[in-house]
Design a protein around this motif. Structure first.
Motif, PDB file in Angstrom:
ATOM      1  N   ASP A 157      -5.094   2.521   6.368  1.00 48.69           N
ATOM      2  CA  ASP A 157      -3.895   1.697   6.174  1.00 48.69           C
ATOM      3  C   ASP A 157      -3.623   1.445   4.700  1.00 48.69           C
ATOM      4  OD1 ASP A 157      -3.541   1.628   8.879  1.00 48.69           O
ATOM      5  OD2 ASP A 157      -4.348  -0.390   9.155  1.00 48.69           O
ATOM      6  N   ARG A 158      -4.672   1.232   3.944  1.00 49.96           N
ATOM      7  CA  ARG A 158      -4.493   1.046   2.502  1.00 49.96           C
ATOM      8  C   ARG A 158      -3.907   2.315   1.870  1.00 49.96           C
ATOM      9  NH1 ARG A 158      -7.518  -2.876  -0.415  1.00 49.96           N
ATOM     10  NH2 ARG A 158      -8.554  -4.394   0.939  1.00 49.96           N
ATOM     11  N   ALA A 161      -0.248   2.767   2.874  1.00 49.11           N
ATOM     12  CA  ALA A 161       0.595   1.811   2.165  1.00 49.11           C
ATOM     13  C   ALA A 161       0.801   2.217   0.711  1.00 49.11           C
ATOM     14  CB  ALA A 161      -0.015   0.414   2.247  1.00 49.11           C
ATOM     15  N   ARG A 187      -2.660   6.437  13.832  1.00 46.35           N
ATOM     16  CA  ARG A 187      -2.805   6.531  12.377  1.00 46.35           C
ATOM     17  C   ARG A 187      -2.817   7.996  11.925  1.00 46.35           C
ATOM     18  NH1 ARG A 187      -5.705   1.726  13.402  1.00 46.35           N
ATOM     19  NH2 ARG A 187      -5.170   0.061  11.931  1.00 46.35           N
ATOM     20  N   GLU A 194       3.619  11.330   7.196  1.00 48.03           N
ATOM     21  CA  GLU A 194       3.845  10.876   5.825  1.00 48.03           C
ATOM     22  C   GLU A 194       3.529  11.980   4.826  1.00 48.03           C
ATOM     23  OE1 GLU A 194       5.084   8.036   4.790  1.00 48.03           O
ATOM     24  OE2 GLU A 194       5.179   7.000   6.720  1.00 48.03           O
ATOM     25  N   SER A 235       9.445   5.934   7.515  1.00 46.03           N
ATOM     26  CA  SER A 235       8.158   5.744   6.852  1.00 46.03           C
ATOM     27  C   SER A 235       7.493   4.512   7.430  1.00 46.03           C
ATOM     28  CB  SER A 235       8.350   5.565   5.342  1.00 46.03           C
ATOM     29  OG  SER A 235       7.116   5.297   4.721  1.00 46.03           O
ATOM     30  N   HIS A 236       6.262   4.677   7.895  1.00 49.78           N
ATOM     31  CA  HIS A 236       5.569   3.570   8.549  1.00 49.78           C
ATOM     32  C   HIS A 236       4.704   2.762   7.592  1.00 49.78           C
ATOM     33  CE1 HIS A 236       6.710   4.832  12.641  1.00 49.78           C
ATOM     34  NE2 HIS A 236       6.708   6.036  12.111  1.00 49.78           N
ATOM     35  N   GLY A 237       4.211   3.394   6.546  1.00 52.77           N
ATOM     36  CA  GLY A 237       3.381   2.668   5.578  1.00 52.77           C
ATOM     37  C   GLY A 237       2.121   2.107   6.163  1.00 52.77           C
ATOM     38  N   GLY A 238       1.548   2.784   7.147  1.00 52.08           N
ATOM     39  CA  GLY A 238       0.327   2.287   7.787  1.00 52.08           C
ATOM     40  C   GLY A 238       0.587   2.014   9.245  1.00 52.08           C
ATOM     41  N   GLY A 241       1.472  -1.836   8.762  1.00 47.96           N
ATOM     42  CA  GLY A 241       1.702  -2.445   7.465  1.00 47.96           C
ATOM     43  C   GLY A 241       0.457  -2.389   6.629  1.00 47.96           C
ATOM     44  N   ALA A 242       0.534  -2.887   5.404  1.00 47.99           N
ATOM     45  CA  ALA A 242      -0.629  -2.900   4.522  1.00 47.99           C
ATOM     46  C   ALA A 242      -1.701  -3.795   5.089  1.00 47.99           C
ATOM     47  CB  ALA A 242      -0.207  -3.394   3.136  1.00 47.99           C
ATOM     48  N   GLY A 260      -2.941  -2.365  11.494  1.00 48.10           N
ATOM     49  CA  GLY A 260      -2.997  -2.370  10.036  1.00 48.10           C
ATOM     50  C   GLY A 260      -3.284  -3.716   9.447  1.00 48.10           C
TER      51      GLY A 260
END
Length: 283
Positions: A157-158, A161, A187, A194, A235-238, A241-242, A260
């Protein structure tokens, strides 16, 4: 304390200045592994018997004492002090890879990302690999697996993000073939998308949905939503989330979902069910 280092990932190994010779036999290795998991603690004969044998008897106690005596005469004498206080392994806890693994996962702040990566690097093989059948081993193996999974989810996730999907894929690689773990699978699909690998991402979703159907399980709606989002180029960014702080731990236990915002909390949750460094299960 000595400079000896104890490696429990991938089976017992001992390195460093003054390291004793390799141990032969499952029972001697199991004795040393149990002591190494808690080197600051002295174990009574009864505690070691309970850790190694499901049913105790007078002959088992004699066998344990004979194995300890042989270990001392075969180069382990300096590391196995004994007496009325019980038996212990005289090594620095920081020199035991499993203990270092746990402590690295407790790191907070700016050093946490590097600590998570270092902890994963310690995982050179299955923990307690050659003594997994002994009673003490199963809860330790389960706990360490939970901790590793939660840490990998947080690392992924990091990285997502931070727009580093290749690093996220590397963190998730050990779970690529675990088709029952939907959260890690999502994931993986997100990291592939991504990274511009849309076809691979959709293939990962299809592979896991097909597995669900083959085993007769319900297919979560989240797979359809993820597929639609990938097709729209979102874009999911994780996975959610972060990663949030450890204080945000949800009720994530065992093999359940680790999202996440819950990933770092899940590491703490998994640790809460472990066999402690100083005794039995931690409440």
């Amino acid at each position: 304390m000595t400079d000896v280092r104890i490696h429990l990932f991938g089976g017992l190994r001992v390195t460093g200045d003054g390291a004793p010779p390799p141990v032969r036999g499952a029972i001697p290795e199991a004795i040393l592994c149990r002591l190494a998991l808690d080197p600051e603690r002295s174990f009574t004969t009864g505690e070691l018997v309970e850790a190694l044998w499901p049913a105790a008897s007078d002959s088992v106690v004699s066998s344990l004492r004979a194995h300890l005596s042989r270990l001392r005469t075969r180069g382990w004498g300096d590391l196995l002090p004994g007496g009325r206080g019980g038996y212990r392994l005289a090594v620095d806890p920081a020199g035991v890879d499993v203990i270092r693994f746990r402590r690295l996962l407790e790191t907070t702040g700016d050093d946490r990302a590097a600590a998570l990566a270092e902890a994963e690097a310690l995982w050179t093989g299955a923990p307690l690999a050659r003594v997994s059948e002994f009673p003490f081993a199963a809860p330790v193996i389960t706990e360490l697996g939970m901790l590793r999974r939660a840490a990998a989810a947080e690392r992924a996730d990091r990285e997502l993000a931070a727009a580093r999907p290749a690093n996220a894929l590397a963190a998730l690689a050990p779970w690529a073939d675990d088709l029952d773990d939907d959260e890690m699978g999502r994931r993986l699909a997100q990291a592939l998308a991504e990274g511009g690998r849309t076809a691979d991402a959709l293939g990962e979703i299809d592979r896991r949905v097909e597995h669900r159907r083959e085993v007769g399980g319900a297919v979560p709606e989240t797979w359809s939503r993820l597929r639609d989002g990938i097709l729209r180029g979102e874009s999911h960014g994780g996975a959610g989330g972060a990663p949030g702080p450890a204080a945000d731990a949800g009720a994530v236990r065992g093999g359940g979902a680790v999202r996440g915002g819950e990933a770092s909390g899940a590491v703490g949750t998994a640790r809460g069910e472990r066999v402690g460094e100083h005794g039995g299960p931690v409440d």
